[in-house]
Design an enzyme around this catalytic site. Structure first.
Site, PDB file in Angstrom:
ATOM      1  N   ASP A   7       0.865  -1.168   0.000  1.00  0.00           N
ATOM      2  CA  ASP A   7       0.000   0.000   0.000  1.00  0.00           C
ATOM      3  C   ASP A   7       0.911   1.230   0.000  1.00  0.00           C
ATOM      4  O   ASP A   7       2.091   1.142   0.358  1.00  0.00           O
ATOM      5  CB  ASP A   7      -0.882  -0.045   1.251  1.00  0.00           C
ATOM      6  CG  ASP A   7      -1.696   1.214   1.415  1.00  0.00           C
ATOM      7  OD1 ASP A   7      -2.281   1.686   0.424  1.00  0.00           O
ATOM      8  OD2 ASP A   7      -1.734   1.734   2.555  1.00  0.00           O
ATOM      9  N   ARG A   8       0.388   2.383  -0.396  1.00  0.00           N
ATOM     10  CA  ARG A   8       1.231   3.582  -0.448  1.00  0.00           C
ATOM     11  C   ARG A   8       1.049   4.464   0.796  1.00  0.00           C
ATOM     12  O   ARG A   8       1.955   4.565   1.617  1.00  0.00           O
ATOM     13  CB  ARG A   8       0.908   4.385  -1.733  1.00  0.00           C
ATOM     14  CG  ARG A   8       1.964   5.413  -2.086  1.00  0.00           C
ATOM     15  CD  ARG A   8       1.470   6.415  -3.124  1.00  0.00           C
ATOM     16  NE  ARG A   8       0.595   7.412  -2.513  1.00  0.00           N
ATOM     17  CZ  ARG A   8      -0.008   8.396  -3.190  1.00  0.00           C
ATOM     18  NH1 ARG A   8       0.134   8.490  -4.501  1.00  0.00           N
ATOM     19  NH2 ARG A   8      -0.754   9.278  -2.549  1.00  0.00           N
ATOM     20  N   ASP A   9      -0.123   5.074   0.915  1.00  0.00           N
ATOM     21  CA  ASP A   9      -0.338   6.063   1.978  1.00  0.00           C
ATOM     22  C   ASP A   9      -0.377   5.388   3.354  1.00  0.00           C
ATOM     23  O   ASP A   9      -1.179   4.484   3.585  1.00  0.00           O
ATOM     24  CB  ASP A   9      -1.640   6.830   1.736  1.00  0.00           C
ATOM     25  CG  ASP A   9      -1.618   7.576   0.403  1.00  0.00           C
ATOM     26  OD1 ASP A   9      -0.561   8.111   0.035  1.00  0.00           O
ATOM     27  OD2 ASP A   9      -2.662   7.593  -0.283  1.00  0.00           O
ATOM     28  N   GLN A  53      -6.800   5.672  -5.228  1.00  0.00           N
ATOM     29  CA  GLN A  53      -6.623   7.126  -5.338  1.00  0.00           C
ATOM     30  C   GLN A  53      -7.901   7.759  -5.867  1.00  0.00           C
ATOM     31  O   GLN A  53      -7.962   8.280  -6.986  1.00  0.00           O
ATOM     32  CB  GLN A  53      -5.417   7.439  -6.240  1.00  0.00           C
ATOM     33  CG  GLN A  53      -4.085   7.011  -5.649  1.00  0.00           C
ATOM     34  CD  GLN A  53      -3.735   7.715  -4.342  1.00  0.00           C
ATOM     35  OE1 GLN A  53      -4.157   8.849  -4.107  1.00  0.00           O
ATOM     36  NE2 GLN A  53      -2.994   7.048  -3.455  1.00  0.00           N
ATOM     37  N   ARG A  97     -10.709  -1.470  -7.106  1.00  0.00           N
ATOM     38  CA  ARG A  97     -10.496  -0.734  -5.863  1.00  0.00           C
ATOM     39  C   ARG A  97     -10.394  -1.701  -4.683  1.00  0.00           C
ATOM     40  O   ARG A  97     -11.280  -2.522  -4.462  1.00  0.00           O
ATOM     41  CB  ARG A  97     -11.640   0.267  -5.643  1.00  0.00           C
ATOM     42  CG  ARG A  97     -11.435   1.139  -4.415  1.00  0.00           C
ATOM     43  CD  ARG A  97     -12.536   2.193  -4.271  1.00  0.00           C
ATOM     44  NE  ARG A  97     -12.524   2.749  -2.925  1.00  0.00           N
ATOM     45  CZ  ARG A  97     -11.726   3.734  -2.509  1.00  0.00           C
ATOM     46  NH1 ARG A  97     -10.895   4.300  -3.354  1.00  0.00           N
ATOM     47  NH2 ARG A  97     -11.759   4.156  -1.265  1.00  0.00           N
TER      48      ARG A  97
HETATM   49 MG   LIG Z   1      -2.920   3.170   3.468  1.00  0.00          MG
END
Ligand SMILES: [Mg+2]
Length: 170
Positions: A7-9, A53, A97
């Protein structure tokens, strides 16, 4: 081949609560991420970033903005095999998603050597843990923003304070 799905964030960069990283200036890396990626590259055949996103779907940023954000990210952490993102709104219920597994299946189609059952999903939310579980991966929860480890412990195989702590355990 085993792959690492990130995952990014909240895993690679600082989460912006109730907001999105909308431009490169808003991207702030978490400590130790580059070092963690250097270790992970030695242990995994492929590394992917999988990120929802919906700020794009909301019109808060464009795919061009996202591309420049990701260029800044890659400049800082080094290369990954691919960044998959889902720009669609949550209410669109896109199969791409997370927690739906479209991005994992796409990675397996794009890289035929990837075996999801041998792969690992690292994320900071219940959504990530569900995504990893549904795709047959080992799940790793990082950070302390999520209650999933206490509320749905069966979704979480391992837990570490940060990506670097996970990498150091490999
Ligand atoms: Mg996250």
């Amino acid at each position: 081949m085993k792959a690492l799905f990130l995952d990014r964030d909240g895993v690679l960069n600082v989460l912006r609560p109730n907001d999105y990283v909308k431009c490169p200036d808003e991207l702030v890396l978490l400590p130790g991420v580059k070092e963690a990626l250097d270790i992970c590259r030695r242990h995994f055949g492929r590394i992917f970033i999988v990120t929802n996103q919906q700020g794009i779907g909301k019109g808060l940023m464009s795919e061009t903005d996202l591309a420049s954000i990701h260029q800044k990210l890659l400049d800082a952490i080094g290369p990954v095999d691919r960044i998959y993102f889902c720009p669609e709104l949550e209410r669109a219920h896109s199969f791409r998603r997370k927690p739906n597994i479209g991005m994992a299946l796409q990675a397996r189609r794009d890289y035929r050597d990837v075996r999801l059952k041998e792969s690992v999903m690292v994320g900071d939310s219940k959504t990530d843990m569900l995504f990893g579980r549904r795709a047959g991966m080992t799940t790793v929860l990082v950070g302390n923003n999520s209650t999933v480890a206490t509320d749905q412990p069966y979704l979480v195989d391992y837990r570490y304070p940060s990506l670097l702590d996970f990498a150091a355990s490999l």
